[in-house]
Design a protein around this motif. Structure first.
Motif, PDB file in Angstrom:
ATOM      1  N   MET A   1      -8.175  -9.763  -5.947  1.00 24.82           N
ATOM      2  CA  MET A   1      -8.010  -8.597  -5.106  1.00 24.82           C
ATOM      3  C   MET A   1      -9.317  -7.839  -4.939  1.00 24.82           C
ATOM      4  SD  MET A   1      -4.363  -7.018  -5.977  1.00 24.82           S
ATOM      5  CE  MET A   1      -3.212  -8.100  -6.753  1.00 24.82           C
ATOM      6  N   TYR A   5     -11.201  -6.205  -1.419  1.00 27.75           N
ATOM      7  CA  TYR A   5     -11.729  -4.842  -1.384  1.00 27.75           C
ATOM      8  C   TYR A   5     -13.197  -4.853  -0.980  1.00 27.75           C
ATOM      9  CZ  TYR A   5     -12.771  -0.138  -3.092  1.00 27.75           C
ATOM     10  OH  TYR A   5     -13.152   1.163  -3.196  1.00 27.75           O
ATOM     11  N   VAL A  72      -4.674  -1.480   5.166  1.00 28.29           N
ATOM     12  CA  VAL A  72      -4.330  -1.023   3.817  1.00 28.29           C
ATOM     13  C   VAL A  72      -2.823  -1.116   3.587  1.00 28.29           C
ATOM     14  CG1 VAL A  72      -4.274   1.022   2.323  1.00 28.29           C
ATOM     15  CG2 VAL A  72      -6.363   0.425   3.514  1.00 28.29           C
ATOM     16  N   LYS A  76      -3.092  -5.798  -0.043  1.00 26.84           N
ATOM     17  CA  LYS A  76      -3.410  -5.132  -1.306  1.00 26.84           C
ATOM     18  C   LYS A  76      -4.913  -5.267  -1.512  1.00 26.84           C
ATOM     19  CE  LYS A  76       0.963  -5.383  -3.532  1.00 26.84           C
ATOM     20  NZ  LYS A  76       1.404  -4.028  -3.440  1.00 26.84           N
ATOM     21  N   PHE A  78      -6.715  -2.926  -3.558  1.00 24.86           N
ATOM     22  CA  PHE A  78      -7.166  -2.228  -4.763  1.00 24.86           C
ATOM     23  C   PHE A  78      -7.630  -3.223  -5.828  1.00 24.86           C
ATOM     24  CE2 PHE A  78      -2.641  -2.785  -4.733  1.00 24.86           C
ATOM     25  CZ  PHE A  78      -2.371  -3.383  -5.953  1.00 24.86           C
ATOM     26  N   PRO A  81      -3.905  -2.284 -10.143  1.00 25.75           N
ATOM     27  CA  PRO A  81      -2.725  -1.525  -9.690  1.00 25.75           C
ATOM     28  C   PRO A  81      -2.837  -0.018  -9.928  1.00 25.75           C
ATOM     29  CG  PRO A  81      -2.051  -3.465 -10.901  1.00 25.75           C
ATOM     30  CD  PRO A  81      -3.544  -3.366 -11.037  1.00 25.75           C
ATOM     31  N   GLU A  84      -4.206   1.923  -6.865  1.00 29.63           N
ATOM     32  CA  GLU A  84      -3.470   1.946  -5.610  1.00 29.63           C
ATOM     33  C   GLU A  84      -2.916   3.342  -5.371  1.00 29.63           C
ATOM     34  OE1 GLU A  84      -0.090  -0.697  -3.366  1.00 29.63           O
ATOM     35  OE2 GLU A  84      -0.030  -0.541  -5.538  1.00 29.63           O
ATOM     36  N   SER A  88      -6.398   5.453  -0.747  1.00 33.28           N
ATOM     37  CA  SER A  88      -6.966   4.281  -0.078  1.00 33.28           C
ATOM     38  C   SER A  88      -6.779   4.362   1.444  1.00 33.28           C
ATOM     39  CB  SER A  88      -6.348   2.999  -0.624  1.00 33.28           C
ATOM     40  OG  SER A  88      -4.968   2.969  -0.387  1.00 33.28           O
ATOM     41  N   LYS A  89      -5.857   5.218   1.901  1.00 34.61           N
ATOM     42  CA  LYS A  89      -5.643   5.407   3.335  1.00 34.61           C
ATOM     43  C   LYS A  89      -6.455   6.574   3.885  1.00 34.61           C
ATOM     44  CE  LYS A  89      -0.895   4.013   2.594  1.00 34.61           C
ATOM     45  NZ  LYS A  89      -0.969   4.089   1.150  1.00 34.61           N
TER      46      LYS A  89
END
Length: 122
Positions: A1, A5, A72, A76, A78, A81, A84, A88-89
């Protein structure tokens, strides 16, 4: 992940830099062409150019910010976890909001390119 990112941030920053540099160069080149006109006509054309430039950059920022939020929400990105969340938005929402403000200001200039008259001059 973490790869997703990293690549998202790399893409967004690279595209932002490329778009802004290209917009600056194109705007500057066109503005130099307007130097041959007399002052009122030059100012009207420069105001129109500023309106067009702001409108295009505003549209791109709204699209970019909306795309960021959509990405986003569907991926996923991030690193872990625990990271998250709504934050992030936020960058995408801020980008879209700034784009909307620039878009509205650009449309105003585009539809009314007349130079502003200062109150001291007749």
């Amino acid at each position: 992940m973490a790869e997703s990112y990293y690549y998202m941030w790399e893409f967004v920053t690279s595209m932002t830099i490329i778009i802004l540099v290209a917009a600056y160069i194109i705007h500057d080149r066109i503005k130099l062409r307007y130097q041959k006109f007399d002052e009122p006509e030059r100012q009207r054309k420069i105001n129109w150019l500023n309106g067009v430039t702001m409108t295009i950059l505003g549209i791109l920022a709204v699209i970019g910010g909306s795309s960021w939020v959509a990405y986003v929400l569907t991926h996923k990105i991030f690193i872990s976890p625990e990271l998250e969340g709504f934050h992030s938005k936020v960058p995408g929402l801020v980008m879209a909001l700034i784009g909307l403000v620039v878009l509205v200001a650009g449309l105003k200039k585009y539809f009314n390119p007349e130079p502003e008259q200062s109150s001291g001059k007749q």
